[in-house]
Design an enzyme around this catalytic site. Sequence first.
Site, mmCIF file in Angstrom:
data_model
loop_
_atom_site.group_PDB
_atom_site.id
_atom_site.type_symbol
_atom_site.label_atom_id
_atom_site.label_comp_id
_atom_site.label_asym_id
_atom_site.label_seq_id
_atom_site.Cartn_x
_atom_site.Cartn_y
_atom_site.Cartn_z
ATOM 1 N N THR A 91 -12.668 7.471 6.591
ATOM 2 C CA THR A 91 -13.270 6.823 5.428
ATOM 3 C C THR A 91 -13.504 5.345 5.726
ATOM 4 O OG1 THR A 91 -11.200 6.125 4.394
ATOM 5 C CG2 THR A 91 -11.914 8.389 3.979
ATOM 6 N N TYR B 178 0.837 -1.201 0.000
ATOM 7 C CA TYR B 178 0.000 0.000 0.000
ATOM 8 C C TYR B 178 0.874 1.253 0.000
ATOM 9 C CZ TYR B 178 -3.315 3.581 1.446
ATOM 10 O OH TYR B 178 -4.073 4.733 1.507
ATOM 11 N N LYS C 107 1.093 4.290 -2.914
ATOM 12 C CA LYS C 107 0.842 5.700 -2.652
ATOM 13 C C LYS C 107 2.070 6.563 -2.908
ATOM 14 C CE LYS C 107 -3.473 5.842 -1.923
ATOM 15 N NZ LYS C 107 -4.331 6.666 -2.810
#
Length: 303
Positions: A212, A175, A179
């Site tokens: 989120t 991840y 990014k």
Amino acid sequence: MVRWTASNMPSQKGRLAVVTGTGGLGYEDALALAQAGAEVIIAGRSADKGAQAVSQIRSLLPAAQVRFEPLDLASLRSVAAFCQRLSTQTDHLDLLINNAGVMMPPRRLETEDGFEVQMGTNYLGHFALTAGLMPLLRKADQARVISLSSVAARNGVIDFNDLNAERAYNPMRVYSQSKLACLMFALELHHRSEAAGWGVASMASHPGVARTDLLHNAPGRHSAMGFTRSALWFLFQPVWQGALPTLFAATSPLARSGGYYGPDGLSEVRGYPTEARIPKAALDAKACARLWDASQALTGVTF
């Protein structure tokens, strides 16, 4: 920098924006842009979630110009189809927000094209999308592309020998790599646009630590990360606030191409938009160019 909120956005009337992602930050981006007068296309994989997002925005803003278009970033075929459809619907595109993402699935998954799903969705899908929409972006007046990075990019390492984590898979490591790749792409796109005279500004942003559903969707509610998100929700800033750095980069006259924006609080985890610290790895110009070339080879797209 003065504390900036969505109320500071200049009018977006007459501008066309594409935002990837139907919920969370993407929804907040679309809502704010529609409120400022932009025509907004919400692009995502789920037609049901897309219809829900459009309905919610229209319930708040009855005059909003907003619609949904299907787009699966885990499929280069879907990305190409989306770009082709858009080219028949409009002659330009003012704003592209590369927002949608997948975070830390516990086991290695692959996209339709055989990419590890985080690199494939978060980065390579958006790389191909930006390339496919570049002809429309270049026809706009002062077009902008905003690529979403993360505080996780600080720990990211681009493993050119194993970009798709085929030899070893660690959810957080991959991840972070995806990014970091998004940030490096934004910076490289800025340099190439300036050098070639494309007239397209490229910025990156990150939301800090926002409330989120990413951690609930991928690691799962019962995972350690998912439990942290549920039990310690108060440590995560509201989603609308997490969207502000992206909206600043997308609309503010103060945002500059090649800039990186995030929250102004301690360690950039919460707060209001300001210039974010670019990790040293993203400042390696040769690595950025190498990643660009590798991405073109993997996706089969060119700018």
